[in-house]
Design an enzyme around this catalytic site. Structure first.
Site, mmCIF file in Angstrom:
data_model
loop_
_atom_site.group_PDB
_atom_site.id
_atom_site.type_symbol
_atom_site.label_atom_id
_atom_site.label_comp_id
_atom_site.label_asym_id
_atom_site.label_seq_id
_atom_site.Cartn_x
_atom_site.Cartn_y
_atom_site.Cartn_z
ATOM 1 N N CYS A 13 20.800 49.988 63.865
ATOM 2 C CA CYS A 13 20.843 49.541 62.468
ATOM 3 C C CYS A 13 19.485 49.737 61.790
ATOM 4 O O CYS A 13 18.572 48.923 61.986
ATOM 5 C CB CYS A 13 21.261 48.072 62.424
ATOM 6 S SG CYS A 13 21.185 47.389 60.767
ATOM 7 N N CYS A 64 18.452 46.922 59.385
ATOM 8 C CA CYS A 64 18.034 45.668 60.035
ATOM 9 C C CYS A 64 16.639 45.802 60.625
ATOM 10 O O CYS A 64 15.828 44.888 60.520
ATOM 11 C CB CYS A 64 18.979 45.292 61.186
ATOM 12 S SG CYS A 64 20.708 45.499 60.821
ATOM 13 N N ASP A 65 16.361 46.926 61.272
ATOM 14 C CA ASP A 65 15.164 47.002 62.127
ATOM 15 C C ASP A 65 14.103 47.980 61.636
ATOM 16 O O ASP A 65 13.002 48.020 62.196
ATOM 17 C CB ASP A 65 15.590 47.412 63.555
ATOM 18 C CG ASP A 65 16.584 46.416 64.138
ATOM 19 O OD1 ASP A 65 16.424 45.212 63.878
ATOM 20 O OD2 ASP A 65 17.520 46.842 64.827
#
Ligand code: NAP
Length: 303
Positions: A132, A135-136
Site C-alpha cells: 500500500c 499507507c506507507d
C-alpha cells in the site's frame, strides 16, 4: 437475534453504495465489515476517472461515502462474518460479535493483495515490504524503492512514490506494461527506470530490507539495493462466504452473477471486486446499486 431485510457483507464502494440504495428503499439494512469500512479503497492515492471529481483521494471519497451511507443503513465495523446459511427462506448470519437474520444477502467482500510468494516476503512485511503506497509511502521519502508489477496499481504507485521524493525503480516480468496508455506515458515522462522481463526471487535484509535478488527471463541473475519494496501484482477475490454458500465461481474464484447481480443462489447478490471483471471504483458502485435494486424487487415479489 436482530432481523434485517438486507445484510451486506463488506463495506467498500460496492457495499456502501448498495447500502445507500437499499436503505433509500426503506429496507432495514446492515453493512458488516471485518475492518474499517472502505477496505482497499482507503489505499488509493489518486482517482482521476470518477465522474465529477477530477482528482479524488480514495480515503476522502470513501469517508464521504460512509457518512452518506450512515443516513440510510447501519454500519458495523470490525465485525467479521464467519458464516452465512439458508434457513426457512431467510439467511442466518453469524459474526464475530453476534447473529442476525436477513431476507437477502449482498456480498461485496472485495479482493485482497496478491503476494509474490518469494523468500523473505512475509518476514519483511512492515520491515520494508508494503502492498500500500498511500499507507506507507511517506516512510520512504528520499529512499530507494522497488515497485513490482506492470498494471495500473504498479504504475500509479510508482508515480505516487516518485512524487513523494522516493528514488523509484519499477520491475516487471514482461517486456510490456499492462497499465493504461496514459499511465505508461506518465511513467516515461517521469523517467522512472523500468527493469523488464524480470522477476523478484528473494527479498533480503536483517531486519530491514536492503537487497532484492532478481532473475531475468534470459537466466541472468542480478541484485538491487533498496530500502523498500512495494508489491502491486494484482488481487485475489475474497470469496470465503461465497464458498460457504456454495455459490458458482469462475476459474479465478470470482463470484458469477447475472446482469442484475444475482448469484447462483436465490436471495444472494454480489457486487464489486469479488465478482471479477473490471476493477474500477465506478463499476463497483454501479454493481452495488444494481444489486440493491434487484434485492428490493425480489423482496417485494416474494412478500
Ligand atoms: P493487474 O491489472 O492484475 O496487474 C497485475 C500486474 O502484476 C501485471 O502486470 C502482472 O503481470 C503482474 N504480476 C502478477 N502476478 C505476478 C507475479 N507473481 N510476479 C510478478 N508480476 C506479477 O492488477 P492491478 O494493477 O492491481 O489492477 C487490478 C485491477 O484494478 C485492474 O482491473 C486495473 O485496471 C484496476 N485498476 C484501475 C485503476 C484506474 O483505473 N485508475 C487503478 C488501479 C487499478 P502481467 O502483466 O505479465 O500479467
Amino acid at each position: 437475534m436482530e432481523n434485517y431485510d438486507v445484510i451486506i457483507v463488506g463495506g467498500g464502494p460496492a457495499g456502501l453504495t448498495a447500502g445507500i440504495y437499499a436503505g433509500r428503499q426503506n429496507l432495514k439494512t446492515l453493512i458488516l465489515d471485518k475492518g474499517l469500512a472502505g477496505g482497499q479503497a482507503r489505499e488509493v492515492p489518486v482517482i482521476d476517472n470518477y465522474p465529477g471529481f477530477s482528482m479524488a483521494n480514495g480515503l476522502e471519497l470513501i469517508e464521504n461515502t460512509k457518512s452518506q451511507t450512515q443516513k440510510y443503513a447501519t454500519i458495523h465495523e470490525f465485525e467479521e462474518v464467519l458464516d452465512v446459511f439458508n434457513e426457512n427462506k431467510s439467511f442466518i448470519v453469524k459474526t464475530s460479535k453476534g447473529e442476525y437474520t436477513s431476507k437477502v444477502i449482498i456480498l461485496t467482500t472485495g479482493s485482497k493483495h496478491r503476494q509474490l510468494n518469494v523468500t523473505g516476503e512475509n518476514q519483511h512485511l512492515g520491515r520494508g515490504i508494503s502492498y500500500c503506497a498511500t499507507c506507507d509511502g511517506m516512510f520512504f521519502k528520499g529512499k530507494d524503492i522497488l515497485v513490482v508489477g506492470g498494471g495500473n496499481t504498479a504504475a500509479i504507485d510508482a508515480l505516487y512514490l516518485s512524487d513523494l521524493g522516493c528514488n523509484v525503480t519499477l520491475v516487471h516480468r514482461r517486456d510490456q506494461l499492462r497499465c493504461q496508455k496514459y499511465l505508461e506515458d506518465k511513467l516515461k515522462e517521469s523517467k522512472i527506470p523500468i527493469i523488464w522481463n524480470t522477476t523478484v526471487e528473494a527479498i533480503e535484509g536483517d531486519p530491514l530490507v536492503d537487497n532484492v535478488k532478481l532473475l531475468n527471463k534470459d537466466g541472468t541473475e542480478s541484485e538491487i539495493s533498496v530500502n523498500g519494496v512495494f508489491i502491486a501484482v494484482g488481487d485475489i477475490p475474497q470469496n470465503l462466504i461465497a464458498e460457504k454458500l456454495n455459490l458458482k465461481l469462475d476459474d479465478d474464484g470470482s463470484i458469477l452473477c447475472d446482469k442484475y447481480q444475482r448469484t447462483s443462489l436465490e436471495g444472494v447478490y454480489a457486487a464489486g471486486d469479488v465478482t471479477g471483471g473490471l476493477k474500477q471504483w465506478i463499476v463497483a458502485c454501479g454493481e452495488g446499486a444494481v444489486a440493491a435494486i434487484s434485492a428490493y424487487d425480489d423482496i417485494i415479489k416474494n412478500s
